[in-house]
Write an enzyme that holds these catalytic residues in place. Structure first.
Site, short mmCIF file in Angstrom:
data_model
loop_
_atom_site.label_atom_id
_atom_site.label_comp_id
_atom_site.label_asym_id
_atom_site.label_seq_id
_atom_site.Cartn_x
_atom_site.Cartn_y
_atom_site.Cartn_z
N GLY A 249 0.78 -1.25 0.00
CA GLY A 249 0.00 0.00 0.00
C GLY A 249 0.80 1.29 0.00
O GLY A 249 0.30 2.33 0.42
N SER A 250 2.03 1.24 -0.53
CA SER A 250 2.81 2.49 -0.52
C SER A 250 2.23 3.50 -1.52
O SER A 250 2.31 4.71 -1.29
CB SER A 250 4.30 2.24 -0.79
OG SER A 250 4.51 1.84 -2.12
N ASN A 251 1.63 3.04 -2.60
CA ASN A 251 0.98 3.98 -3.51
C ASN A 251 -0.30 4.56 -2.88
O ASN A 251 -0.61 5.73 -3.07
CB ASN A 251 0.68 3.32 -4.86
CG ASN A 251 1.90 3.30 -5.76
OD1 ASN A 251 2.32 4.35 -6.27
ND2 ASN A 251 2.52 2.13 -5.93
N MET B 88 -3.93 -7.31 -6.79
CA MET B 88 -3.44 -8.46 -7.57
C MET B 88 -4.56 -9.36 -8.07
O MET B 88 -4.52 -10.57 -7.92
CB MET B 88 -2.44 -9.27 -6.72
CG MET B 88 -1.24 -8.47 -6.26
SD MET B 88 -0.34 -7.70 -7.64
CE MET B 88 0.49 -9.15 -8.29
N HIS C 33 1.64 0.76 -13.08
CA HIS C 33 2.44 -0.42 -13.43
C HIS C 33 3.91 -0.01 -13.50
O HIS C 33 4.23 1.02 -14.11
CB HIS C 33 1.97 -0.97 -14.79
CG HIS C 33 2.66 -2.22 -15.18
ND1 HIS C 33 2.31 -3.46 -14.66
CD2 HIS C 33 3.71 -2.45 -16.01
CE1 HIS C 33 3.10 -4.39 -15.17
NE2 HIS C 33 3.96 -3.80 -15.99
N GLU D 292 -8.07 -5.69 -21.50
CA GLU D 292 -6.80 -6.41 -21.71
C GLU D 292 -5.81 -6.03 -20.62
O GLU D 292 -5.73 -4.86 -20.22
CB GLU D 292 -6.21 -6.05 -23.06
CG GLU D 292 -6.95 -6.62 -24.23
CD GLU D 292 -6.65 -5.83 -25.48
OE1 GLU D 292 -5.51 -5.88 -25.96
OE2 GLU D 292 -7.56 -5.10 -25.92
N GLU E 23 6.77 6.29 -8.89
CA GLU E 23 5.34 5.95 -8.80
C GLU E 23 4.62 6.86 -7.81
O GLU E 23 3.49 7.28 -8.05
CB GLU E 23 5.17 4.49 -8.34
CG GLU E 23 5.63 3.46 -9.35
CD GLU E 23 5.33 2.05 -8.88
OE1 GLU E 23 4.24 1.80 -8.33
OE2 GLU E 23 6.20 1.16 -9.06
#
Ligand code: GRF
Length: 192
Positions: free
Chosen positions: A15-17, A93, A112, A146, A177
């Protein structure tokens, strides 16, 4: 109609983002609020960031649902019930089924750790090293049906340096990020 500045953040781990988004909101770099943080893993360490910030958390285990579609319907319900306008995947995930993607068309973002379209899928940092890349980076993109292939919102480059391991490269990319994701969310909200 403008997108409601209400975020739902989905995590599975560290959860760092998520923390970076919380911080960006707290210091006024991102004009939005997080209505809910949902994790498919009850023990996800990142949930602590939400709890510390007083944000609602929901645990929804995919194991409790018979199909991916049933699970996604439950996720969408939690998000819609709280008026979420933009869904931010932050180390979540799970693959999203069309049920989810169609419920939030062009309203789901993912981050990503590569310069997409290069190195989609798992272990992108190792893929960059195996490929002999001299640079990699981070990408925020819209999620479509996709994997890691939706329209790119923002990306930035990070050098690969001699002696890099997947871990050292991942750490260098992660720093990028953390400012890229809040900035990309702001750009999407401001564009509407
Ligand atoms: C990040 O590298 C992100 O790009 C990828 O998964 C990782 C999640 O890290 N999708 P964290 O849980 O936000 O620390």
């Amino acid at each position: 109609m403008p997108i409601p500045r209400v975020l739902g953040v989905l995590i599975s781990g560290r959860g760092s983002n998520l923390k970076a988004i919380i911080d960006a909101i707290a210091d006024g770099r991102l004009d939005a609020r997080i209505a809910v943080v949902i994790s498919n893993i009850a023990e996800a360490p990142g949930l602590a960031h939400a709890r510390t910030a007083g944000i609602d958390t929901v645990i929804l285990s995919h194991r409790d649902y018979a199909s991916r579609e049933d699970y996604d319907r439950a996720l969408v319900k939690e998000l819609k019930d709280r008026g979420v306008g933009i869904v931010c995947l932050a180390g979540f995930m799970r693959l999203l089924s069309p049920v989810f993607v169609d419920a939030y068309p062009a309203r789901i973002l993912n981050i990503h750790p590569s310069l997409l379209p290069k190195y989609p899928g798992l272990h992108p940092q190792q893929q960059a090293l195996d490929d002999g890349a001299t640079a990699s980076g981070a990408t925020v993109h819209f999620v479509n049906k996709e994997l890691d292939a939706g329209p790119i919102v923002m990306q930035d480059t990070v050098p690969v340096v001699p002696g890099d391991s997947a871990e050292t490269l991942a750490a260098r990319i992660l720093e990028v990020e953390h400012w890229l994701y809040p900035q990309a969310i702001a750009a999407v909200l401001n564009a509407d």
